[in-house]
Scaffold this motif. Structure first.
Motif, PDB file in Angstrom:
ATOM      1  N   SER A  53      -0.860  -5.040   2.878  1.00  0.00           N
ATOM      2  CA  SER A  53      -2.133  -5.234   4.343  1.00  0.00           C
ATOM      3  C   SER A  53      -1.680  -6.497   4.967  1.00  0.00           C
TER       4      SER A  53
ATOM      5  N   ASP B   2      -4.421   8.232   5.842  1.00  0.00           N
ATOM      6  CA  ASP B   2      -4.085   7.603   4.282  1.00  0.00           C
ATOM      7  C   ASP B   2      -2.919   8.655   3.934  1.00  0.00           C
TER       8      ASP B   2
ATOM      9  N   ARG C   9       0.749  -1.555   0.205  1.00  0.00           N
ATOM     10  CA  ARG C   9       0.122   0.262  -0.120  1.00  0.00           C
ATOM     11  C   ARG C   9       0.981   1.020  -0.218  1.00  0.00           C
ATOM     12  N   CYS C  10       2.449   1.037   0.528  1.00  0.00           N
ATOM     13  CA  CYS C  10       2.923   2.033   0.630  1.00  0.00           C
ATOM     14  C   CYS C  10       4.022   2.080   0.339  1.00  0.00           C
TER      15      CYS C  10
ATOM     16  N   SER D  62      -0.931   3.189  10.684  1.00  0.00           N
ATOM     17  CA  SER D  62      -1.890   1.353  10.448  1.00  0.00           C
ATOM     18  C   SER D  62      -2.852   1.981  10.451  1.00  0.00           C
ATOM     19  N   ASP D  63      -3.812   0.890  10.437  1.00  0.00           N
ATOM     20  CA  ASP D  63      -5.505   0.765   9.906  1.00  0.00           C
ATOM     21  C   ASP D  63      -5.937   0.462  11.629  1.00  0.00           C
TER      22      ASP D  63
ATOM     23  N   SER E 256      -0.794   1.491   6.215  1.00  0.00           N
ATOM     24  CA  SER E 256      -2.004   2.643   5.235  1.00  0.00           C
ATOM     25  C   SER E 256      -0.158   3.729   4.470  1.00  0.00           C
TER      26      SER E 256
ATOM     27  N   ARG F  98      -8.362   9.106   7.056  1.00  0.00           N
ATOM     28  CA  ARG F  98      -9.430   8.784   6.106  1.00  0.00           C
ATOM     29  C   ARG F  98     -10.664   8.770   6.140  1.00  0.00           C
TER      30      ARG F  98
ATOM     31  N   THR G 235      -6.312  12.538   1.132  1.00  0.00           N
ATOM     32  CA  THR G 235      -5.281  11.390   0.702  1.00  0.00           C
ATOM     33  C   THR G 235      -4.176  11.655   0.783  1.00  0.00           C
TER      34      THR G 235
END
Length: 349
Positions: free
Chosen positions: A59, A137, A43-44, A103-104, A85, A153, A178
């Motif tokens: 992820s 994000d 993701r990054c 992180s999420d 993220s 987000r 974003t």
């Protein structure tokens, strides 16, 4: 110089940018490595500007580290307990000082990247936003290393005091951003920029007031500040635009830089030793292509890339380092075979 790209197919890609002749206009993207680094989509990615150190977040709830000069996987950091993220380095000169990973689960992990033989010790994990599990994000570290900005987000904006390891300010935005980055205008004024849908807002770093709102037409997926007050943007429009942060106007544009959306932009402002100005801009797209452009040629009607590489993957992110590579030709075609079971790594910076 090196580029690192992540993909939806779990692969990490590394390339060194090499001069083929005595003229800097003849370049090649030589492969350093390519392998499935994560158990899920990447993701990054982030790179320390001149240290040859890179990191990727995926992820699969891990951050992985890479030594670009040795084309080596240094293993994972296992502190995140959710999908990663955003990642960012803070460096002083050629030395990386900190690595930030969001992180999420709403946590921001701060690592000591200058820990000597002790690897990357975790300094702190903190909640970035008042909303308990809002993930970040995008994160950006100020050049002083004292503060960082994060965009959430769900529409949050937060400033983190990196010295004290705590959130110092937060607010809600009209629409979620974003991407966020620190930049300077043409007069050296301290600015930060945020991308939200098809707009990029330019803010004064002192009081966060909006100085300009840049209308990019379609959704912006990548921003990259450059010297002399220039900001590069790319996204759903498939092109690359260069904006003057002092006037808020487009100075040049590459129409149709890629066949699909632009997912990452890297600006090389300085050559390897930092003593000479460089004019290279790299872009990555979900079409699998990585292309390198001469920023002086962007104003032309149909500029052609100086170098390109086709990864044949759905690229999700791009980062770059101006590290000077060895002239050993073995670097040109090196592919890594690594053990993904490695869980504990010592890193010597």
């Amino acid at each position: 110089m090196a580029l690192v790209a992540g993909s939806y197919e779990r692969f990490i890609w590394g390339f060194s940018l090499k001069t083929l002749t005595t003229t800097s206009e003849t370049l090649s993207l030589a492969p350093l490595f390519s392998y499935p680094a994560h158990n899920g989509p990447i993701r990054c990615v982030a790179a320390s500007p001149r240290a040859g150190l890179a990191a990727s977040g995926g992820s699969d709830d891990t951050v992985r580290l890479y030594d670009l000069a040795a084309a080596a996987d240094l293993g994972p950091l296992l502190d995140p307990s959710a999908a990663v993220s955003a990642v960012a380095f803070h460096s002083l000169g050629p030395v990386p000082r900190n690595l930030l990973a969001a992180s999420d689960d709403g946590l921001l992990h701060l690592y000591d990247a200058d820990g000597g033989g002790g690897g990357f010790p975790l300094l702190a994990s903190l909640r970035v936003f008042p909303r308990h599990h809002e993930p970040a994000d995008g994160i950006a570290v100020h050049h002083s290393g004292r503060v960082a900005l994060a965009v959430g987000r769900a529409g949050g904006l937060a400033m983190v005091n990196l010295v004290r390891g705590r959130r110092s300010f937060s607010c809600r935005l009209e629409r979620p951003a974003t991407a966020v980055a620190y930049a300077e205008d043409g007069d050296g004024g301290d600015r930060f920029v945020m991308a939200s849908e098809g707009k990029v807002t330019v803010h004064d770093s002192e009081d966060a007031r909006i100085i300009h709102e840049l209308d990019c037409g379609k959704k912006v997926l990548a921003v990259a500040p450059a010297k002399k007050g220039i900001l590069y943007t790319g996204g759903e429009e498939r092109g690359i635009a260069a904006w003057d942060l002092s006037s808020g106007k487009v100075t040049s544009r590459i129409e149709g830089a890629h066949s699909t959306r632009v997912k990452g932009i890297v600006v090389f402002d300085n050559k390897n030793d930092g003593s000479e100005l460089c004019n290279l801009v790299a872009s990555a797209s979900s079409d699998g292509m990585i292309r390198v452009w001469d920023s002086r040629m962007i104003a032309k009607e149909k500029p052609t890339p100086l170098a390109e590489a086709n990864t044949k993957a759905r690229l999700t992110c791009l980062a770059g380092s101006s590290l000077k590579f060895s002239s050993d030709p073995s670097y040109d075609s090196l592919e890594l075979t690594v053990s993904r079971k490695r869980a504990d790594v010592e890193l010597k910076c």
